[in-house]
Motif scaffolding. Structure first.
Motif, PDB file in Angstrom:
ATOM      1  N   ILE A  28       0.863  -1.179   0.000  1.00 33.31           N
ATOM      2  CA  ILE A  28       0.000   0.000   0.000  1.00 33.31           C
ATOM      3  C   ILE A  28       0.899   1.228   0.000  1.00 33.31           C
ATOM      4  CG2 ILE A  28      -1.801   1.303   1.181  1.00 33.31           C
ATOM      5  CD1 ILE A  28      -2.729  -1.240   2.496  1.00 33.31           C
ATOM      6  N   GLY A  29       0.685   2.122  -0.935  1.00 31.52           N
ATOM      7  CA  GLY A  29       1.461   3.357  -1.010  1.00 31.52           C
ATOM      8  C   GLY A  29       0.543   4.562  -1.078  1.00 31.52           C
ATOM      9  N   VAL A  30       0.921   5.630  -0.375  1.00 29.67           N
ATOM     10  CA  VAL A  30       0.176   6.886  -0.412  1.00 29.67           C
ATOM     11  C   VAL A  30       1.016   7.893  -1.193  1.00 29.67           C
ATOM     12  CG1 VAL A  30      -0.837   8.768   0.922  1.00 29.67           C
ATOM     13  CG2 VAL A  30      -0.961   6.433   1.779  1.00 29.67           C
ATOM     14  N   THR A  32       4.417  11.562  -6.058  1.00 27.33           N
ATOM     15  CA  THR A  32       5.528  11.122  -5.208  1.00 27.33           C
ATOM     16  C   THR A  32       4.990  10.321  -4.029  1.00 27.33           C
ATOM     17  OG1 THR A  32       6.876  13.047  -5.796  1.00 27.33           O
ATOM     18  CG2 THR A  32       7.462  11.879  -3.773  1.00 27.33           C
ATOM     19  N   GLN A  33       5.601   9.184  -3.764  1.00 28.99           N
ATOM     20  CA  GLN A  33       5.165   8.350  -2.652  1.00 28.99           C
ATOM     21  C   GLN A  33       5.596   8.971  -1.324  1.00 28.99           C
ATOM     22  OE1 GLN A  33       5.417   3.802  -2.494  1.00 28.99           O
ATOM     23  NE2 GLN A  33       7.066   4.392  -1.107  1.00 28.99           N
ATOM     24  N   HIS A  55      -3.386   9.954  -3.494  1.00 30.62           N
ATOM     25  CA  HIS A  55      -3.660   8.796  -4.346  1.00 30.62           C
ATOM     26  C   HIS A  55      -3.128   7.547  -3.664  1.00 30.62           C
ATOM     27  CE1 HIS A  55      -4.415   6.524  -7.985  1.00 30.62           C
ATOM     28  NE2 HIS A  55      -3.167   6.088  -7.973  1.00 30.62           N
ATOM     29  N   PHE A  56      -3.974   6.521  -3.568  1.00 24.09           N
ATOM     30  CA  PHE A  56      -3.588   5.244  -2.969  1.00 24.09           C
ATOM     31  C   PHE A  56      -3.327   4.227  -4.076  1.00 24.09           C
ATOM     32  CE2 PHE A  56      -4.816   7.000   0.928  1.00 24.09           C
ATOM     33  CZ  PHE A  56      -4.535   6.135   1.968  1.00 24.09           C
ATOM     34  N   ASP A 110      -8.581   7.518  -5.071  1.00 26.79           N
ATOM     35  CA  ASP A 110      -8.314   8.952  -5.028  1.00 26.79           C
ATOM     36  C   ASP A 110      -9.108   9.547  -3.869  1.00 26.79           C
ATOM     37  OD1 ASP A 110      -6.568   9.205  -7.295  1.00 26.79           O
ATOM     38  OD2 ASP A 110      -8.315   8.854  -8.568  1.00 26.79           O
ATOM     39  N   LEU A 111      -8.392  10.242  -2.969  1.00 27.95           N
ATOM     40  CA  LEU A 111      -9.009  10.852  -1.797  1.00 27.95           C
ATOM     41  C   LEU A 111      -8.721  12.342  -1.780  1.00 27.95           C
ATOM     42  CD1 LEU A 111      -7.877   8.338   0.994  1.00 27.95           C
ATOM     43  CD2 LEU A 111      -9.898   8.187  -0.457  1.00 27.95           C
ATOM     44  N   VAL A 112      -9.597  13.066  -1.131  1.00 30.09           N
ATOM     45  CA  VAL A 112      -9.361  14.476  -0.851  1.00 30.09           C
ATOM     46  C   VAL A 112      -9.557  14.669   0.644  1.00 30.09           C
ATOM     47  CG1 VAL A 112     -10.058  16.854  -1.262  1.00 30.09           C
ATOM     48  CG2 VAL A 112     -10.113  15.207  -3.140  1.00 30.09           C
ATOM     49  N   LEU A 113      -8.470  14.986   1.362  1.00 34.63           N
ATOM     50  CA  LEU A 113      -8.522  15.151   2.801  1.00 34.63           C
ATOM     51  C   LEU A 113      -8.799  16.606   3.165  1.00 34.63           C
ATOM     52  CD1 LEU A 113      -5.457  13.004   3.946  1.00 34.63           C
ATOM     53  CD2 LEU A 113      -7.812  12.273   3.548  1.00 34.63           C
ATOM     54  N   GLY A 114      -9.413  16.798   4.332  1.00 37.93           N
ATOM     55  CA  GLY A 114      -9.717  18.155   4.801  1.00 37.93           C
ATOM     56  C   GLY A 114      -8.528  18.872   5.390  1.00 37.93           C
TER      57      GLY A 114
END
Length: 225
Positions: free
Chosen positions: A118-120, A125-126, A176-177, A202-206
């Motif tokens: 699992i990479g974030v 860029t990781q 991106h995961f 694909d996530l969008v964090l607050g």
């Protein structure tokens, strides 16, 4: 002068025969070999066709009986335990992520193997990486797993640092995961060879400052085998 004393007699009697006058057994041998190889080719082609038809029938039967479905994955919660940007543009981070896995199949179990990834990623860029715990998920079950990810001294360029600062001010951090999950399926009492699920989210964090949990504004995951 007799024929035998004629100097041209020996040459005229022993000159080479034209190609069309060779003994017949040469042409028969060629014809035999030609028929033999043609028969082998036809037989081999028929065997391959029967084998292909058998595979197709087996596949159709498998789908009709077991009705396999792709599992589903989603990021349920995201906690940031550490996120430090150095003056040299390096980033060190630690995340705790809750991942929900759903096995919708009625007759198929899933073995999640140990060598997962699992990479974030941020802007290509990781930032950190981790792995799924190995476990078995029975059919028609939902499991939520806690995954730990970490990364240290990850170098970002000036453009990425500027973009990250702007996203932090806006309160919307796109991440991106990439998840690669090696699995084996349990079908009845049988266990299949290893396959790999490729999950992309694909996530969008607050934000990136909360230690208690971050609001996930958008989340979208796709799965391919």
């Amino acid at each position: 002068m007799s024929e035998k004393e004629d100097p041209h007699y020996y040459h005229s009697k022993h000159q080479e025969k034209p190609l069309g006058q060779y003994p017949k057994y040469f042409s028969r041998r060629r014809k035999f070999h030609g028929n033999f190889f043609y028969s082998c080719f036809v037989l081999g082609f028929q065997i391959l066709m029967l084998f292909a038809i058998a595979i197709v029938i087996a596949g159709i039967t498998f789908y009709a009986v077991f009705k396999p479905k792709m599992p589903k994955y989603s990021v349920e919660n995201f906690q940031i335990t550490s996120f430090v940007v150095g003056i040299d543009g390096t980033v060190s981070s630690q995340f705790v992520v809750g991942v929900r896995t759903t096995n919708p199949n009625k007759k198929i179990g899933i073995y999640y193997l140990d060598d997962s990834y699992i990479g974030v990623f941020y802007s290509g860029t990781q930032l950190s990486r981790g792995k799924f715990p190995a476990f078995y998920q029975d059919h028609e079950t939902i499991t939520t797993l806690t995954v730990f990810l970490s990364g240290s001294d990850v170098q970002l360029n000036k453009k990425q640092i500027t973009l990250l600062n702007r996203h932090r001010v806006d309160g919307s951090i796109p991440l991106h995961f990439k998840v690669d999950l090696p699995v084996k399926f349990k079908v009845g009492k049988l266990k299949t060879p290893k396959y790999t699920f490729h999950v992309r989210c694909d996530l969008v964090l607050g934000g990136l400052n909360s230690r208690t949990g971050v609001n996930i504004g958008k989340r979208k995951c796709k799965v391919k085998l």
